[in-house]
Design a protein around this motif. Structure first.
Motif, PDB file in Angstrom:
ATOM      1  N   PRO A  31      31.147 -58.512  45.520  1.00 22.61           N
ATOM      2  CA  PRO A  31      29.680 -58.555  45.477  1.00 22.61           C
ATOM      3  C   PRO A  31      29.198 -59.402  44.307  1.00 22.61           C
ATOM      4  O   PRO A  31      29.930 -59.621  43.340  1.00 22.61           O
ATOM      5  CB  PRO A  31      29.298 -57.084  45.290  1.00 22.61           C
ATOM      6  CG  PRO A  31      30.458 -56.498  44.538  1.00 22.61           C
ATOM      7  CD  PRO A  31      31.675 -57.209  45.073  1.00 22.61           C
ATOM      8  N   LEU A  32      27.951 -59.848  44.387  1.00 24.80           N
ATOM      9  CA  LEU A  32      27.374 -60.654  43.312  1.00 24.80           C
ATOM     10  C   LEU A  32      26.080 -60.059  42.757  1.00 24.80           C
ATOM     11  O   LEU A  32      25.800 -60.177  41.572  1.00 24.80           O
ATOM     12  CB  LEU A  32      27.117 -62.082  43.812  1.00 24.80           C
ATOM     13  CG  LEU A  32      28.377 -62.947  43.971  1.00 24.80           C
ATOM     14  CD1 LEU A  32      28.088 -64.163  44.833  1.00 24.80           C
ATOM     15  CD2 LEU A  32      28.915 -63.373  42.613  1.00 24.80           C
ATOM     16  N   ILE A  33      25.295 -59.432  43.606  1.00 26.69           N
ATOM     17  CA  ILE A  33      24.053 -58.819  43.131  1.00 26.69           C
ATOM     18  C   ILE A  33      24.401 -57.553  42.354  1.00 26.69           C
ATOM     19  O   ILE A  33      25.136 -56.696  42.850  1.00 26.69           O
ATOM     20  CB  ILE A  33      23.118 -58.496  44.312  1.00 26.69           C
ATOM     21  CG1 ILE A  33      22.693 -59.800  45.000  1.00 26.69           C
ATOM     22  CG2 ILE A  33      21.891 -57.724  43.835  1.00 26.69           C
ATOM     23  CD1 ILE A  33      21.800 -59.607  46.204  1.00 26.69           C
ATOM     24  N   PRO A  34      23.906 -57.420  41.121  1.00 26.99           N
ATOM     25  CA  PRO A  34      24.266 -56.279  40.267  1.00 26.99           C
ATOM     26  C   PRO A  34      23.943 -54.925  40.904  1.00 26.99           C
ATOM     27  O   PRO A  34      22.937 -54.777  41.602  1.00 26.99           O
ATOM     28  CB  PRO A  34      23.416 -56.503  39.010  1.00 26.99           C
ATOM     29  CG  PRO A  34      23.130 -57.963  38.997  1.00 26.99           C
ATOM     30  CD  PRO A  34      23.006 -58.358  40.432  1.00 26.99           C
ATOM     31  N   GLU A  35      24.809 -53.963  40.650  1.00 24.46           N
ATOM     32  CA  GLU A  35      24.607 -52.607  41.160  1.00 24.46           C
ATOM     33  C   GLU A  35      23.311 -52.027  40.598  1.00 24.46           C
ATOM     34  O   GLU A  35      22.992 -52.206  39.425  1.00 24.46           O
ATOM     35  CB  GLU A  35      25.790 -51.726  40.758  1.00 24.46           C
ATOM     36  CG  GLU A  35      25.770 -50.343  41.374  1.00 24.46           C
ATOM     37  CD  GLU A  35      27.007 -49.542  41.030  1.00 24.46           C
ATOM     38  OE1 GLU A  35      27.042 -48.342  41.364  1.00 24.46           O
ATOM     39  OE2 GLU A  35      27.939 -50.117  40.425  1.00 24.46           O
ATOM     40  N   GLY A  36      22.574 -51.338  41.428  1.00 21.84           N
ATOM     41  CA  GLY A  36      21.309 -50.747  41.000  1.00 21.84           C
ATOM     42  C   GLY A  36      20.099 -51.602  41.324  1.00 21.84           C
ATOM     43  O   GLY A  36      18.957 -51.149  41.227  1.00 21.84           O
ATOM     44  N   THR A  37      20.354 -52.857  41.722  1.00 23.05           N
ATOM     45  CA  THR A  37      19.259 -53.760  42.093  1.00 23.05           C
ATOM     46  C   THR A  37      18.666 -53.342  43.430  1.00 23.05           C
ATOM     47  O   THR A  37      19.384 -52.965  44.351  1.00 23.05           O
ATOM     48  CB  THR A  37      19.765 -55.213  42.198  1.00 23.05           C
ATOM     49  OG1 THR A  37      20.319 -55.615  40.952  1.00 23.05           O
ATOM     50  CG2 THR A  37      18.634 -56.155  42.572  1.00 23.05           C
ATOM     51  N   ASN A  38      17.354 -53.419  43.538  1.00 21.14           N
ATOM     52  CA  ASN A  38      16.672 -53.117  44.796  1.00 21.14           C
ATOM     53  C   ASN A  38      15.678 -54.217  45.140  1.00 21.14           C
ATOM     54  O   ASN A  38      15.245 -54.975  44.261  1.00 21.14           O
ATOM     55  CB  ASN A  38      15.934 -51.776  44.710  1.00 21.14           C
ATOM     56  CG  ASN A  38      16.883 -50.594  44.711  1.00 21.14           C
ATOM     57  OD1 ASN A  38      17.651 -50.398  45.646  1.00 21.14           O
ATOM     58  ND2 ASN A  38      16.851 -49.806  43.643  1.00 21.14           N
TER      59      ASN A  38
END
Length: 231
Positions: free
Chosen positions: A106-113
């Motif tokens: 994955p590339l989008i940081p965890e916790g991003t919405n």
């Protein structure tokens, strides 16, 4: 003498006919041998499930985090038919969930919405993320670039989108990962895509590849490249 000549001629004709039939039979048998066999097996339940979905292409990182690789994902056809903005929003949410295939990161940081639906105007898609997109990103120029273009290349798979603008909490952010400015919109960038790797297909689709099939494209899904799910 004439009778012998006629008899000899008839024998020769008969021999030629028999040889011709045998040759044609051999060709037919060869053609049967060359008939391709199916490269996958799929049960009725999986087939029924796939009939209600449409394939989209998402971009994630390879294991070395130096290039983007493609992953096929199936989304509900009912959502796709609601329009480009709805489908684009679904695709971004799938990116946030992360990859399902092996050897893909994955590339989008965890916790991003996603703060709201993706908006499209003049073929420019605007994606509004929460602050975690910036605050939790590990940094690094290459990783930051891959993160941006994983979103851009995913959304520009849709014919209605040519460029992508990323904003954070409804505002432009000039500094991302210390290297990239987000105060502009980005065009598609195929230079960061690993063209040697095909479409990585998650096993959950329900398709079971058989021996001798390309592990990255077991069902020939590369045929979907360039096609718009909305069409």
């Amino acid at each position: 003498m004439k009778k012998l000549i006629r008899l000899f001629a008839m024998c020769m004709i008969l021999i030629l006919l028999l040889c011709s039939c045998g040759k044609n039979k051999g060709v037919d048998e060869q053609e049967e041998d060359l008939t391709p066999t199916s490269s996958l097996s799929i049960d009725e339940k999986a087939a029924a499930a796939l009939s209600e979905k449409v394939p989209v292409i998402l971009y994630f990182s390879d294991e070395q985090q130096t290039k983007l690789v493609k992953e096929i994902r199936y989304v509900d056809i009912a959502e796709a038919k609601k329009g480009a903005e709805v489908l684009a929003s679904v695709m971004v949410k799938e990116l946030i969930k992360g990859p399902k295939a092996d050897k893909v990161k994955p590339l989008i940081p965890e916790g991003t919405n996603l703060r709201g639906p993706v908006k499209i105007e003049d073929r420019v898609a605007t994606v509004d993320f929460t602050k975690e997109f910036v605050e939790k990103h590990p940094g690094g120029e290459t990783l930051a670039e891959l993160t941006i273009y994983s979103i851009v290349n995913t959304l520009t798979e849709l014919k209605d989108i040519e460029r992508v603008k990323i904003i954070i909490n409804g505002k432009e952010t000039k500094n991302f990962a210390g290297k990239i400015k987000l105060d502009t919109d980005f065009p598609r960038n195929d230079a960061v895509v690993d063209k040697e790797v095909g479409l990585a297909v998650p096993e959950e689709v329900g398709l079971t590849p058989v021996d001798g099939v390309n592990e990255y494209d077991p069902v020939g899904l590369s045929e979907y490249e360039g096609e718009d799910p909305l069409e």
